[in-house]
Enzyme design. Structure first.
Site, PDB file in Angstrom:
ATOM      1  NE  ARG A  16      -3.636   0.289  -0.029  1.00 51.28           N
ATOM      2  CZ  ARG A  16      -4.068   0.786  -1.197  1.00 51.28           C
ATOM      3  NH1 ARG A  16      -3.841   0.143  -2.327  1.00 51.28           N
ATOM      4  NH2 ARG A  16      -4.728   1.929  -1.244  1.00 51.28           N
ATOM      5  NE  ARG A  85      11.901 -15.299  -1.479  1.00 48.98           N
ATOM      6  CZ  ARG A  85      10.721 -15.433  -0.872  1.00 48.98           C
ATOM      7  NH1 ARG A  85      10.580 -15.039   0.390  1.00 48.98           N
ATOM      8  NH2 ARG A  85       9.691 -15.951  -1.504  1.00 48.98           N
ATOM      9  CB  SER A 155       3.075   5.342  12.865  1.00 49.28           C
ATOM     10  OG  SER A 155       2.485   6.229  13.809  1.00 49.28           O
ATOM     11  CB  CYS A 156      -0.252   6.938   9.131  1.00 46.94           C
ATOM     12  SG  CYS A 156      -1.018   5.495   9.906  1.00 46.94           S
ATOM     13  CB  THR A 157      -1.387   7.104  14.344  1.00 50.02           C
ATOM     14  OG1 THR A 157      -2.226   6.199  13.614  1.00 50.02           O
ATOM     15  CG2 THR A 157      -2.168   7.671  15.515  1.00 50.02           C
ATOM     16  CB  THR A 215      -1.471   2.576  18.484  1.00 53.37           C
ATOM     17  OG1 THR A 215      -0.631   3.436  17.701  1.00 53.37           O
ATOM     18  CG2 THR A 215      -2.284   3.442  19.430  1.00 53.37           C
ATOM     19  N   GLY A 216       1.643   2.423  19.426  1.00 56.59           N
ATOM     20  CA  GLY A 216       2.712   3.182  20.075  1.00 56.59           C
ATOM     21  C   GLY A 216       2.784   4.616  19.588  1.00 56.59           C
ATOM     22  CG  ASN A 320      -5.059   5.270   7.198  1.00 56.52           C
ATOM     23  OD1 ASN A 320      -6.212   5.712   7.276  1.00 56.52           O
ATOM     24  ND2 ASN A 320      -4.789   4.098   6.654  1.00 56.52           N
TER      25      ASN A 320
END
Length: 342
Positions: A16, A85, A155-157, A215-216, A320
């Site tokens: 994504r 990989r 993060s997005c948050t 969530t952190g 997000n």
């Protein structure tokens, strides 16, 4: 990375965030996408997944053409494709990739992300929180960047919460706060009930449940704003929507302030030093109104409430996926500018 030359970027992990970072990069004049690595999808499937997106719509800005097993073109610009990989085996240097976006969700600490440097990358931006890489949130602490080779875009948050928390703390002071993010479904969740040994609730069907989750993001604000370290914590509710999340921040203020004064402070920041990062709205909005919104955090003036002049609940929306992907690219551009000025 000198003068007006485009910044050459590679992407590891075409999920994504990887695909949306590619879209953002291709829309900008200062970025050149040169290589993509993903061992789990073929170039044909990569082309299809890039073109068609259930949330953000079909890509129509440039033609995407598969020329050979290791070669795509986006609007005539060639992009090398690999399926390694081991990140140390990706020949980023061959394609002049100054920056690599590490968006697999796997190589999130400094040692693992450093494998990209062995392949010739100069800098790595991890599109996830990291336990040991320095974290930067645009509009909040990017000025603390000092030429580190491996960084995290948090993060997005955290990207939604930190700008809001900074404005409130700078103006009124935050004594303590609790955050809840009502968060859209992400790829790690299950469509129907399935095994999730570390998080039993997280294994329940994403389509039919509101799922409490850890969530952190709130604690991470203390890493990008040390003055708030230990003052914020939070949790998440995963809900059955495909995109756009909302932060609910409840804080005790050090200095008494009316809700109108708080609104004014946020509006001024959104029009000033945080323009393009922090937004402000007094419209009667709902979550889908923010799909493909490039800002990190959009304060919803009508949704917040005050119990007293020192105890308030503040609400901010964020895409997000798209907002976060824009910040990944913004951080790369900021790092490149810092590199040329040193």
């Amino acid at each position: 990375m000198v003068g007006s030359a485009k910044i050459k970027v590679g992407i590891n992990g075409f999920g994504r965030i990887g695909r949306l970072v590619a879209r953002v990069a291709l829309e900008r004049d200062d970025i050149e996408l040169v290589a993509i690595n993903d061992p789990f999808i073929t170039p044909e499937y990569m082309t299809y997944m890039f073109k068609y997106d259930s949330t953000h719509g079909q890509w129509k800005k440039t033609e995407v053409t598969l020329h050979s097993e290791g070669h795509l073109t986006f609007g005539g610009n060639p992009v090398a494709v690999y399926a390694c990989r081991d990140p140390s085996e990706i020949p980023w240097g061959k394609h002049g990739a100054d920056f690599v976006v590490e968006s697999t969700g796997v190589f999130t600490d400094k040692d693992k992300a450093a494998a990209h440097l062995k392949g010739g990358a100069k800098k790595v931006v991890i599109s996830a929180p990291s336990k040991d890489a320095p974290m930067f949130v645009m509009g909040v602490n990017e000025n603390k960047y000092s030429d580190e080779d491996i960084v995290s875009n948090a993060s997005c948050t955290t990207n939604c919460l930190a700008p809001l928390a900074k404005v409130i703390n700078d103006k009124f002071g935050i004594l303590e706060g609790l955050m809840t993010t009502v968060h859209a479904t992400t790829a790690t969740q299950k469509t129907v009930d399935g095994p999730s040994s570390k998080d039993w609730r997280g294994g329940r069907s994403a389509a039919t449940n509101i799922i409490p989750s850890a969530t952190g993001a709130a604690k991470a604000v203390g890493k990008v704003l040390p003055e708030l370290n230990g003052k914020l914590t939070g949790m998440a509710f995963r809900v059955p929507t495909t995109d756009v999340s909302v932060v609910d921040l409840t804080v005790r203020l050090e200095k008494p302030a009316s809700y109108d004064a708080i609104k004014t402070a946020i509006k001024e920041a959104s029009e000033g030093q945080m323009k393009g990062i922090l937004g402000y709205t007094e419209d009667d909005v709902v979550s889908t109104d923010f799909i493909t919104d490039s800002r990190s955090s959009i304060f919803d003036a009508k949704a917040g409430i005050a119990l007293s002049d020192t105890f308030v609940k503040l609400v901010a929306w964020y895409d997000n996926e798209w907002g976060y992907s824009n910040r990944v690219v913004d951080l790369i551009v900021h790092m490149a500018k810092q590199g040329t000025s040193q």
